[in-house]
Design a protein around this motif. Structure first.
Motif, mmCIF file in Angstrom:
data_model
loop_
_atom_site.group_PDB
_atom_site.id
_atom_site.type_symbol
_atom_site.label_atom_id
_atom_site.label_comp_id
_atom_site.label_asym_id
_atom_site.label_seq_id
_atom_site.Cartn_x
_atom_site.Cartn_y
_atom_site.Cartn_z
ATOM 1 N N GLU A 66 0.829 -1.203 0.000
ATOM 2 C CA GLU A 66 0.000 0.000 0.000
ATOM 3 C C GLU A 66 0.867 1.259 0.000
ATOM 4 N N THR B 123 2.595 1.714 -3.346
ATOM 5 C CA THR B 123 1.622 2.181 -4.343
ATOM 6 C C THR B 123 1.407 3.680 -4.223
ATOM 7 N N ARG B 124 1.339 4.181 -2.983
ATOM 8 C CA ARG B 124 1.194 5.626 -2.783
ATOM 9 C C ARG B 124 2.410 6.360 -3.339
#
Length: 292
Positions: A54, A57-58
């Motif tokens: 996560e 991905t950011r």
């Protein structure tokens, strides 16, 4: 450079870097079978960088606010970035976090101090010129004017080496390794764009080159970066023939953004006779003026 544009550059840069790595090259087991992505998956980059999928991905989407140097270093190691690419990623992150920052670097500087011209003129055994980070040639010595006759022969002032490489058909004959110099030119401009975001002159130059050269546009979209430091450049001069010259790019601390580029050749090296003919004033059409 607007924040959205910087985020897009971060996304494209990270995506292109992971796309070029296979699991085997990254030290991961490859279980075979058909993969839906070229190169590494996001999960694999995250695993290598020891961060969550996560969070990676950011970062890949350009949301880099508050990211630590340790995370960036881990990410650079995971993606096998070289020194130039690491510096480029750091510059993009700085730009995203402070898009309106003030910098003392003027990559598009157009003024050359008289003392720099004197230094160039004193280099009688080397072809030397001063360029800015946009690849504008701002000052030359006599031998550089003879060597770069074709590039300096332009109504556009100051002459720009990227324009010559991509927009002047003579460049492909002048540079015997045209692909190499094209790669270096685009990589240098891409690096400078990250270091000086918001510079409209550079943005205009990039837009012009992309609009008139499909080759430039393709290479620009690859997001490769480069520093022009030292090595050998292979020329074919219209008057004296082939020249394999050693080059060095010397940044000028007193003038951030300006670089002295020199070309030299050992007396016993191949093509030394041709280089001597250039030094001895072999007639060269359109040698130019004292300043390019």
């Amino acid at each position: 450079m607007p924040t959205d544009s910087v985020r897009e550059d971060i996304r494209n840069f990270l995506t292109s870097r992971r796309a070029r790595l296979t699991p085997r090259e990254a030290g991961l087991p490859d279980f075979g079978g058909r993969r839906q992505v070229s190169g590494l998956r996001r999960s694999e980059v995250a695993q290598l960088a020891a961060i969550s999928v996560e969070y990676y991905t950011r970062l890949e989407r350009g949301h880099v606010g508050g990211v630590s140097e340790e995370i960036l270093d881990s990410l650079a190691t995971a993606l096998r970035l070289d020194d130039v690419e690491r510096a480029h990623l750091n510059a993009l992150v700085r730009a995203a976090n402070a898009p309106c920052r003030v910098t003392d670097r003027d990559g598009g500087a157009s003024h050359v101090r008289d003392s720099l011209q004197q230094i160039l003129d004193a280099m009688t055994g080397a072809a030397a010129f001063v360029r800015n980070a946009h690849l504008d040639v701002l000052a030359t010595n006599q031998l550089a004017r003879a060597l770069y006759e074709a590039a300096l022969d332009t109504a556009e002032q100051p002459p720009n080496l990227a324009r010559f490489v991509f927009l002047d058909p003579r460049a492909r004959r002048f540079y015997r390794d045209w692909n190499g110099i094209a790669h270096d030119a685009v990589g240098s401009l891409r690096t400078e764009a990250a270091r000086t975001p918001g510079h409209t002159d550079l943005a205009d130059l990039i837009d012009e080159l992309a609009a008139h050269s499909a080759e430039f546009a393709t290479r620009w979209d690859a997001h490769d970066v480069e520093y022009y430091r030292s090595g050998q450049q292979r020329f074919h001069h219209p008057s004296v023939g082939d020249l394999d010259l050693d080059y060095d790019a010397l940044e000028i601390p007193a003038d951030p953004g300006l670089t002295i580029v020199t070309y030299t050749l050992a007396p016993t090296a191949p093509h030394a006779h041709a280089f001597l003919r250039l030094q001895d004033g072999h007639p060269v059409r359109g040698a130019g003026q004292e300043r390019a």
